[in-house]
Design a protein around this motif. Sequence first.
Motif, short mmCIF file in Angstrom:
data_model
loop_
_atom_site.label_atom_id
_atom_site.label_comp_id
_atom_site.label_asym_id
_atom_site.label_seq_id
_atom_site.Cartn_x
_atom_site.Cartn_y
_atom_site.Cartn_z
N VAL A 99 -16.75 5.20 4.36
CA VAL A 99 -16.12 3.90 4.62
C VAL A 99 -14.65 4.06 4.99
O VAL A 99 -13.95 4.89 4.41
N GLY A 100 -14.24 3.30 6.01
CA GLY A 100 -12.83 3.31 6.42
C GLY A 100 -12.34 1.88 6.52
O GLY A 100 -13.04 1.02 7.04
N LEU A 101 -11.14 1.65 5.99
CA LEU A 101 -10.56 0.29 5.99
C LEU A 101 -9.41 0.21 6.97
O LEU A 101 -8.48 1.02 6.92
N MET A 102 -9.50 -0.76 7.88
CA MET A 102 -8.33 -1.10 8.69
C MET A 102 -7.62 -2.25 7.99
O MET A 102 -8.15 -3.35 7.86
N PHE A 103 -6.42 -1.96 7.49
CA PHE A 103 -5.68 -2.93 6.69
C PHE A 103 -5.27 -4.13 7.54
O PHE A 103 -5.05 -4.01 8.74
N GLN A 104 -5.14 -5.27 6.86
CA GLN A 104 -4.67 -6.49 7.53
C GLN A 104 -3.25 -6.26 8.08
O GLN A 104 -2.95 -6.68 9.19
N ASN A 105 -2.42 -5.58 7.30
CA ASN A 105 -1.06 -5.29 7.73
C ASN A 105 -0.96 -3.79 8.04
O ASN A 105 -1.08 -2.97 7.12
N PRO A 106 -0.74 -3.41 9.32
CA PRO A 106 -0.72 -1.98 9.65
C PRO A 106 0.29 -1.19 8.83
O PRO A 106 0.09 -0.01 8.55
N ASP A 107 1.39 -1.83 8.42
CA ASP A 107 2.41 -1.10 7.66
C ASP A 107 1.92 -0.68 6.28
O ASP A 107 2.50 0.20 5.65
N ASP A 108 0.84 -1.33 5.79
CA ASP A 108 0.25 -0.91 4.52
C ASP A 108 -0.65 0.31 4.71
O ASP A 108 -1.00 0.98 3.74
#
Length: 261
Positions: A99-108
């Motif tokens: 599983v890979g998560l693309m965060f809502q905020n790229p800076d996170d």
Amino acid sequence: MTLPTPTSTIHAIDDASSNLSTGLVLDAVTLKRGDQPIFNDLSLHLTQSRIGIIGDNGAGKSSLFRLISALEQPQSGRVTVHGLDTARPEQRRQLPRQVGLMFQNPDDQIIFPTVLEELAFSLTALGEERRAARAQALQFLQRRGLASWAERAIGELSQGQRQQVCLMALHITQPTTLLLDEPYSSLDLPSQYRLSAQIKASTQQILLSTHLLEHVRDFERVIWIDRGQLRGDGPGSEICAAYAEDVRTRSLTASEPATDA
Ligand SMILES: Nc1ncnc2c1ncn2[C@@H]1O[C@H](COP(=O)(O)OP(=O)(O)OP(=O)(O)O)[C@@H](O)[C@H]1O
Ligand SMILES: [Mg+2]
């Protein structure tokens, strides 16, 4: 389609006969932050290849993704991802392949100062040697016509470009399941079309949270979360219509002029 009341306890495991060791399973999960309850006794079994997650701001969409990717642990209940128990450290270590998560905020999400280093990190996290990882990351950028991005400083990229780096950091490792948290929010129109096409063509399982219903309306399953509760669960067309109608009703009620008592 299930449309329980917002206050009901959630038990939406869709098919009791299906194999619980595959897909994503949340079993009676309770999550609190401080005193604030986020989920109470939430159960879900997510096996479909395209699943949309919708709901108002603060409903719990990102929190659901954080549980699935083991960034947070529930106070009670269990989360398993393709058979891996996220609470067990030896199984959690195998999660990045699943599983890979693309965060809502790229800076996170972004850790490294350049695009190449960030992409290479996705590979070293899976055990690839550093030099080989950098070479693979460069080839990956070249295939996309983005070789000039390799040494670009992350801090000099626009919000949408940083979002694209986050997407590439997931694509380079091809985990079984992608969690995309509002991936369209900063993308320009060409990038939105490109992402839609990539999602259609991908063989990965994709969970996508969004406020833009047109991106999930044709998904086989959409989950509507309302203040941490499962409000709707069914085909995208039905659940998106039900949510849109609910929003319309609420906004009409909110804009009605106050009557004298
Ligand atoms: N870091 C945090 N610390 C404390 N509470 C948090 C934190 N992040 C989120 N919350 C709370 O958890 C609840 C669910 O938030 P979450 O971010 O999952 O919502 P969301 O559905 O993703 O909203 P949005 O559409 O705004 O992204 C909200 O009440 C929010 O205030
Ligand atoms: Mg969110």
